[in-house]
Design a protein around this motif. Structure first.
Motif, PDB file in Angstrom:
ATOM      1  N   LYS A 160       0.990  -1.253   0.062  1.00  0.00           N
ATOM      2  CA  LYS A 160       0.029   0.012  -0.006  1.00  0.00           C
ATOM      3  C   LYS A 160       0.815   1.289  -0.124  1.00  0.00           C
ATOM      4  N   GLY A 161       1.736   1.100   0.776  1.00  0.00           N
ATOM      5  CA  GLY A 161       2.866   2.284   0.845  1.00  0.00           C
ATOM      6  C   GLY A 161       3.472   2.657  -0.597  1.00  0.00           C
ATOM      7  N   ALA A 162       3.941   1.481  -1.222  1.00  0.00           N
ATOM      8  CA  ALA A 162       4.439   1.707  -2.496  1.00  0.00           C
ATOM      9  C   ALA A 162       3.468   2.378  -3.554  1.00  0.00           C
ATOM     10  N   GLY A 189      -9.813  -2.148 -12.976  1.00  0.00           N
ATOM     11  CA  GLY A 189     -10.669  -1.508 -11.826  1.00  0.00           C
ATOM     12  C   GLY A 189      -9.766  -0.683 -11.386  1.00  0.00           C
ATOM     13  N   GLU A 190     -10.388  -0.199  -9.935  1.00  0.00           N
ATOM     14  CA  GLU A 190      -9.578   0.941  -9.414  1.00  0.00           C
ATOM     15  C   GLU A 190      -8.158   0.444  -8.781  1.00  0.00           C
ATOM     16  N   LYS A 191      -7.217   1.253  -9.327  1.00  0.00           N
ATOM     17  CA  LYS A 191      -5.933   1.128  -8.905  1.00  0.00           C
ATOM     18  C   LYS A 191      -5.618   1.985  -7.857  1.00  0.00           C
ATOM     19  N   SER A 192      -5.769   1.494  -6.582  1.00  0.00           N
ATOM     20  CA  SER A 192      -5.657   2.282  -5.485  1.00  0.00           C
ATOM     21  C   SER A 192      -5.399   1.372  -4.294  1.00  0.00           C
ATOM     22  N   SER A 193      -4.484   2.125  -3.322  1.00  0.00           N
ATOM     23  CA  SER A 193      -4.369   1.389  -2.222  1.00  0.00           C
ATOM     24  C   SER A 193      -5.668   1.141  -1.236  1.00  0.00           C
ATOM     25  N   LYS A 194      -6.667   1.837  -1.669  1.00  0.00           N
ATOM     26  CA  LYS A 194      -7.870   1.500  -0.986  1.00  0.00           C
ATOM     27  C   LYS A 194      -8.852   0.300  -1.414  1.00  0.00           C
ATOM     28  N   ASN A 195      -7.989  -0.164  -2.645  1.00  0.00           N
ATOM     29  CA  ASN A 195      -8.853  -1.309  -3.230  1.00  0.00           C
ATOM     30  C   ASN A 195      -7.972  -2.609  -2.789  1.00  0.00           C
ATOM     31  N   ASP A 200      -3.831  -6.796  -3.404  1.00  0.00           N
ATOM     32  CA  ASP A 200      -3.307  -8.028  -3.364  1.00  0.00           C
ATOM     33  C   ASP A 200      -2.734  -8.666  -4.670  1.00  0.00           C
ATOM     34  N   ALA A 201      -3.131  -8.005  -5.670  1.00  0.00           N
ATOM     35  CA  ALA A 201      -2.734  -8.148  -6.946  1.00  0.00           C
ATOM     36  C   ALA A 201      -1.211  -7.709  -7.014  1.00  0.00           C
TER      37      ALA A 201
END
Length: 248
Positions: A160-162, A189-195, A200-201
């Motif tokens: 997430k940090g990256a 889809g949404e390419k966000s740390s909130k997704n 996981d991908a």
């Protein structure tokens, strides 16, 4: 004693071919007080003969079985003090695991292994760096481990940090090692740390890139794998289900 050994072997509690339970440790099944006392007293760390008798693929299978026991609440009951004593003069781990710093991913527990069974290295984002490579080379080329496992996990904070381009002291450089996985992750889809599914991908691709990095940067480990002496592989651990899924 022979009758007890036969009963334990017949029930699957003791399997001398299984490096996770073959030291005389017992699975969590009903035993008489005497049976339990004897079974636990036999619990020792992995020996050189036991480790060397296994192929890399067999070691991987035993790790998978250990994860199954963890999820089924049938983990081996170990005498850790006995394992401490039996391993004090030597260690013969069958695998080296590079895992994440995350406190929810203790490799020894999720693979149900004991003292002396595995080498464990942990760093945020399970990134491959010089020190980790050197440790892996020691584990395999010097100590004889049969498997190198890069273990990622779901909901990884480092990933997430990256994704978020976090800047924080020395962490900045560590996250930079994860960032190559971001553009290589194919995701609709949404390419966000909130997704969560996107995170996981990226974490999965980070594991795959870690494997390539090991082979590229360590001719020693790559050579051992080419000769069939070791197997370099990766896996993802699901925090919610406890499942370890091998990815390559």
């Amino acid at each position: 004693m022979k009758e007890l050994s036969r009963k334990l072997a017949d029930s699957g509690i003791i399997d001398r071919r299984n490096f996770l339970t073959g030291f005389g440790a017992c699975a969590i099944t009903p035993l008489s007080p005497l049976d339990m006392q004897v079974a636990v007293s036999l619990a020792n760390s992995l020996t050189k003969e036991q480790r060397d008798s296994m192929s890399p693929s067999q070691v991987v299978e035993e790790l998978k079985k250990g994860n199954e026991r963890f999820r089924a609440r049938k983990m081996v009951s170990r005498d850790y003090l006995a394992q401490k004593r039996s391993s004090a003069t030597g260690q013969y781990p069958a695998a080296v695991v590079l895992g994440c710093l995350d406190s929810r991913v203790p490799a020894e527990i999720i693979f149900d292994v004991g003292i002396g069974d595995t080498f464990i290295g942990r760093v945020a984002g399970n990134v491959v760096n010089d020190d980790m490579l050197g440790s892996m080379e020691f584990a395999c080329a010097v100590s004889g481990a049969k498997v190198v496992l890069v273990l990622g996990h779901t909901a990884c904070g480092a990933v997430k940090g990256a994704i978020d381009d976090v800047v924080l002291g020395n962490l900045t450089g560590l996250l930079a090692r994860i960032k190559p996985a971001i553009p290589l992750t194919k995701y609709d889809g949404e390419k966000s740390s909130k997704n969560a599914s996107y995170v996981d991908a990226v974490a999965r691709i980070n594991v795959v890139l870690g494997l390539a990095e090991i082979r590229r940067r360590s001719p020693i480990l790559e050579g051992l794998e080419e000769r069939g002496s070791i197997h370099i592989t990766g896996a993802m651990y699901d925090l919610a289900t406890g499942v370890v899924e091998f990815v390559k």
